[in-house]
Design a protein around this motif. Structure first.
Motif, PDB file in Angstrom:
ATOM      1  N   TRP A  22       0.829  -1.201   0.000  1.00 39.27           N
ATOM      2  CA  TRP A  22       0.000   0.000   0.000  1.00 39.27           C
ATOM      3  C   TRP A  22       0.865   1.253   0.000  1.00 39.27           C
ATOM      4  N   ALA A  23       1.933   1.263   0.749  1.00 35.20           N
ATOM      5  CA  ALA A  23       2.792   2.446   0.868  1.00 35.20           C
ATOM      6  C   ALA A  23       3.488   2.776  -0.443  1.00 35.20           C
ATOM      7  N   GLN A  24       3.751   1.785  -1.280  1.00 29.86           N
ATOM      8  CA  GLN A  24       4.414   2.047  -2.547  1.00 29.86           C
ATOM      9  C   GLN A  24       3.546   2.874  -3.476  1.00 29.86           C
ATOM     10  N   GLU A  25       2.246   2.770  -3.376  1.00 32.23           N
ATOM     11  CA  GLU A  25       1.342   3.535  -4.237  1.00 32.23           C
ATOM     12  C   GLU A  25       1.476   5.020  -3.947  1.00 32.23           C
ATOM     13  N   GLY A  26       1.464   5.414  -2.697  1.00 28.94           N
ATOM     14  CA  GLY A  26       1.720   6.801  -2.311  1.00 28.94           C
ATOM     15  C   GLY A  26       0.651   7.784  -2.749  1.00 28.94           C
ATOM     16  N   HIS A  27       1.063   9.023  -2.896  1.00 26.80           N
ATOM     17  CA  HIS A  27       0.184  10.135  -3.276  1.00 26.80           C
ATOM     18  C   HIS A  27      -0.331   9.933  -4.702  1.00 26.80           C
TER      19      HIS A  27
END
Length: 129
Positions: A22-27
């Motif tokens: 999830w964190a890799q997707e980001g803004h």
């Protein structure tokens, strides 16, 4: 090891992998965007925009490189997924970009709307790479 230990270890690993993915997707605006704008009928001007979220504001550059134009204003209204960008070229043309983010759930989301550069106005569409 006890069954309970395996359970907690498995749960920890699964949750860690999920959070990392999830964190890799980001803004939603972070990344490289390419497309074109059309200031006159039949005219196509290629554009490339690089944007990133620095934990406080959106930073970016239109056509990065020797003639790159840094974004002075970069706003995303997540309530309706609209964007507003402003920049000034080296030859003092003011750029105003207003668009709507589409395909939010897709990695290759798009932004389309109106691009104004100096006295020229036209439609644009960019896609995230």
């Amino acid at each position: 090891m006890h069954r309970r230990s395996f359970f907690w270890l498995g749960l920890f690993l699964i949750s860690g992998i999920s959070v990392a993915a999830w964190a890799q997707e980001g803004h939603p605006l972070t990344g490289s965007w390419h497309g074109e704008w059309h200031p006159a009928a039949g005219q196509k001007i290629p554009i490339f925009i690089f944007m990133k979220w620095n934990s406080k504001v959106i930073e970016g550059t239109i056509n990065p490189g020797r003639n790159g134009v840094p974004l002075k204003v970069a706003n995303l209204d997540a309530s309706n997924w609209t964007v507003h960008f402003e920049a000034d070229t080296k030859d003092q043309k003011h750029i105003v970009i207003d668009g709507k983010l589409d395909n939010i759930g897709s990695y290759n989301r798009t932004i389309a709307g109106t691009w104004t550069e100096g006295s020229m106005t036209g439609d644009f569409k960019i896609t995230r790479d």
